[in-house]
Design an enzyme around this catalytic site. Structure first.
Site, PDB file in Angstrom:
ATOM      1  N   GLY A  78       0.760  -1.244   0.000  1.00 24.29           N
ATOM      2  CA  GLY A  78       0.000   0.000   0.000  1.00 24.29           C
ATOM      3  C   GLY A  78       0.783   1.283   0.000  1.00 24.29           C
ATOM      4  O   GLY A  78       0.205   2.351  -0.242  1.00 24.29           O
ATOM      5  N   GLU A  99       3.836  -6.962   1.584  1.00 23.19           N
ATOM      6  CA  GLU A  99       3.296  -7.251   0.246  1.00 23.19           C
ATOM      7  C   GLU A  99       3.347  -6.015  -0.660  1.00 23.19           C
ATOM      8  O   GLU A  99       2.315  -5.567  -1.160  1.00 23.19           O
ATOM      9  CB  GLU A  99       1.840  -7.711   0.365  1.00 23.19           C
ATOM     10  N   PRO A 100       4.520  -5.435  -0.885  1.00 23.96           N
ATOM     11  CA  PRO A 100       4.564  -4.244  -1.733  1.00 23.96           C
ATOM     12  C   PRO A 100       4.353  -4.606  -3.205  1.00 23.96           C
ATOM     13  O   PRO A 100       4.857  -5.627  -3.672  1.00 23.96           O
ATOM     14  CB  PRO A 100       5.989  -3.712  -1.524  1.00 23.96           C
ATOM     15  N   GLY A 101       3.601  -3.805  -3.910  1.00 28.41           N
ATOM     16  CA  GLY A 101       3.421  -3.986  -5.343  1.00 28.41           C
ATOM     17  C   GLY A 101       3.888  -2.732  -6.064  1.00 28.41           C
ATOM     18  O   GLY A 101       4.980  -2.665  -6.636  1.00 28.41           O
ATOM     19  N   TYR A 113      -9.511   5.377 -12.215  1.00 32.57           N
ATOM     20  CA  TYR A 113      -9.293   6.011 -10.908  1.00 32.57           C
ATOM     21  C   TYR A 113      -9.056   7.515 -11.002  1.00 32.57           C
ATOM     22  O   TYR A 113      -8.524   8.086 -10.039  1.00 32.57           O
ATOM     23  CB  TYR A 113      -8.027   5.471 -10.236  1.00 32.57           C
ATOM     24  N   CYS A 120     -13.267   5.047 -28.772  1.00 30.59           N
ATOM     25  CA  CYS A 120     -14.526   5.784 -28.854  1.00 30.59           C
ATOM     26  C   CYS A 120     -15.238   5.845 -27.515  1.00 30.59           C
ATOM     27  O   CYS A 120     -16.299   5.223 -27.319  1.00 30.59           O
ATOM     28  CB  CYS A 120     -15.396   5.171 -29.939  1.00 30.59           C
ATOM     29  N   TYR A 122      -0.086  -1.714 -12.206  1.00 25.62           N
ATOM     30  CA  TYR A 122      -1.524  -1.625 -12.506  1.00 25.62           C
ATOM     31  C   TYR A 122      -1.737  -0.952 -13.867  1.00 25.62           C
ATOM     32  O   TYR A 122      -2.618  -0.123 -14.031  1.00 25.62           O
ATOM     33  CB  TYR A 122      -2.262  -0.884 -11.384  1.00 25.62           C
TER      34      TYR A 122
END
Ligand code: PLP
Length: 422
Positions: free
Chosen positions: A240, A276-278, A319, A344, A373
């Protein structure tokens, strides 16, 4: 810090001019810097140096490309996975089974059986119902499943609503107030080895205080569980931590500050910590390289129409995410423009009224901070083939995912028999 810098007026990834990659592979194309990925691993590991031997389980969903996973396997990372597909990807890239944590709110019996058979560090369970299913699956194949409950600490993470996971109304985890009861019920089930507590409150967090509030609650819970006789040996603090997207905003808290906070709050826990770093590992290690198709006048600002679109990079549409957009060969002039893709949908807009390099038709641009992401969320909407991916290391580069072929895309569909096969 990343390794995308201007050298002699041309944006490079490490020692490779992005113009070379665009010429050889075409655009749009994702470009990843291996040195940046490795640097982020080392910075994070150093920030956790005072915490014994934590397991750093990279969140595979952030960027599951095999070259990214193999780079991280070389660095000794484990994997946080949310589907059996990610499990197999991580194993195929060389990540040890014992370093895999299985998260996710909807694990199926089949996924559980496959992961149990292949081996893993722990399942992060999200409900008593899930514990019951896992117990039955494990009993059936006569294995013992190592488990933690993911608790929902009910803290406001301060991030975008679509990436907040630790508030009471979110679908994730067992409400922390009901955790004692959940552990007691799981303890009565066969074939489960209860070993941990897990928490993950959201992504792109730019303030440490919600994380600290969550970790304090986890510490209290661990003490309570031990008081009831459970041997808690693992605590998974999730991922996070945010990364910088917009240079005009304050920097998110550094890994060092995060490490200090964790060290302070977990003192005396006597567990193996899991992280759990992404995004932190791969976010700034990638760009989306795209070419300007044309510049069209607009009601106020011109529209810069690029050959990348929302199907390639979904974050702005999904987002309202902000990505820096820079020319690969800046002309030295600025303009205000709307940057859009050819799809479109009005949502296919990367930036509105953005101050940017004055680009022209044919120029190359990059969307920065597109390592996490990004490629993994790409679709073929508007029958646009999936975007290729390139990895750079020093002065070498390699195509780590070729551009999808339009013919392959067409042939993926089948006609039903009543439409006839000519
Ligand atoms: C997505 C996710 C992560 C990674 O989050 P980042 O913000 O990328 O660090 C970690 N743990 C779980 C359970 C997740 O779902």
């Amino acid at each position: 810090m990343d390794h995308f810098d201007l050298k002699n007026g041309v944006l490079h990834c490490e020692d490779v001019p992005l113009t070379d990659i665009a010429e050889a592979v075409g655009t749009p194309v994702y470009v990843y810097s291996a040195a940046t990925i490795r640097r982020h691993v080392r910075v994070f590991r150093e920030a956790l140096a005072g915490l014994g031997d934590p397991l750093i389980a990279y969140a595979v969903k952030a960027n599951p490309n095999a070259a990214v996973l193999a780079t991280l396997a070389e660095e000794g990372l484990g994997a946080d996975i949310v589907s059996i597909g990610e499990y197999h990807r991580a194993r195929a890239a060389g990540i040890a089974a014992g370093n895999i944590v299985f998260s996710g709110v909807g694990k199926t019996a089949d996924e559980m059986a496959q992961a149990l058979t292949g081996g893993l560090c722990q399942f992060n369970l999200e409900s008593v119902e899930e514990a019951e299913m896992l117990s039955a699956v494990a009993a059936e194949i006569r294995l013992e499943a190592p488990v933690a409950f993911r608790v929902n600490p009910d803290v406001a993470s301060g991030t975008h609503a679509k990436i907040s996971t630790g508030a009471a109304h979110n679908k994730f985890g067992v409400p922390i107030g009901q955790a004692g009861e959940a552990y007691a019920r799981a303890r009565a089930l066969p074939n489960l080895r209860i070993q941990g507590v897990a928490v993950h409150i959201g992504s792109q967090l730019t303030d440490l205080s919600p994380l600290a509030a969550a970790f304090e609650k986890v510490g209290t819970l661990i003490a309570e569980l031990r008081g009831s006789g459970l041997a808690i040996s693992h605590a998974d603090l999730g991922g996070g931590l945010g990364v910088p997207y917009d240079p005009s905003l304050p920097l998110p808290p550094s890994p060092e500050l995060y490490g200090e906070m964790v060290t302070r709050l977990t003192r005396g826990w006597d567990v193996r910590l899991i992280f759990e770093p992404g995004r932190l590992i791969v976010g700034n290690a990638g760009v989306l390289l795209s070419r300007v198709i044309r510049v069209k006048p607009g009601a106020s600002e011109p529209f810069v129409i690029v050959d990348a679109a929302m199907n390639d990079l979904m974050r702005p549409a999904l987002y309202d995410a902000w990505h820096a957009i820079d020319a690969v060969r800046p002309h030295g002039r600025a303009m205000r423009a709307n940057v859009v893709g050819p799809v479109c949908e009005s949502g296919d807009t990367f930036a509105t009224n953005r101050e940017m390099d004055a680009v022209e038709a044919g120029d190359l641009v990059v969307f920065r901070t597109a390592g996490a992401y990004a490629a993994t969320m790409a679709s073929t909407y508007n029958s646009r083939p999936l975007t290729p991916e390139v990895m750079v290391s020093g002065d070498q580069w390699a195509l780590v995912r070729p551009r999808q072929d339009i013919q392959a895309l067409i042939e993926a569909d089948r006609l039903p028999p009543w439409l006839g096969v000519r």
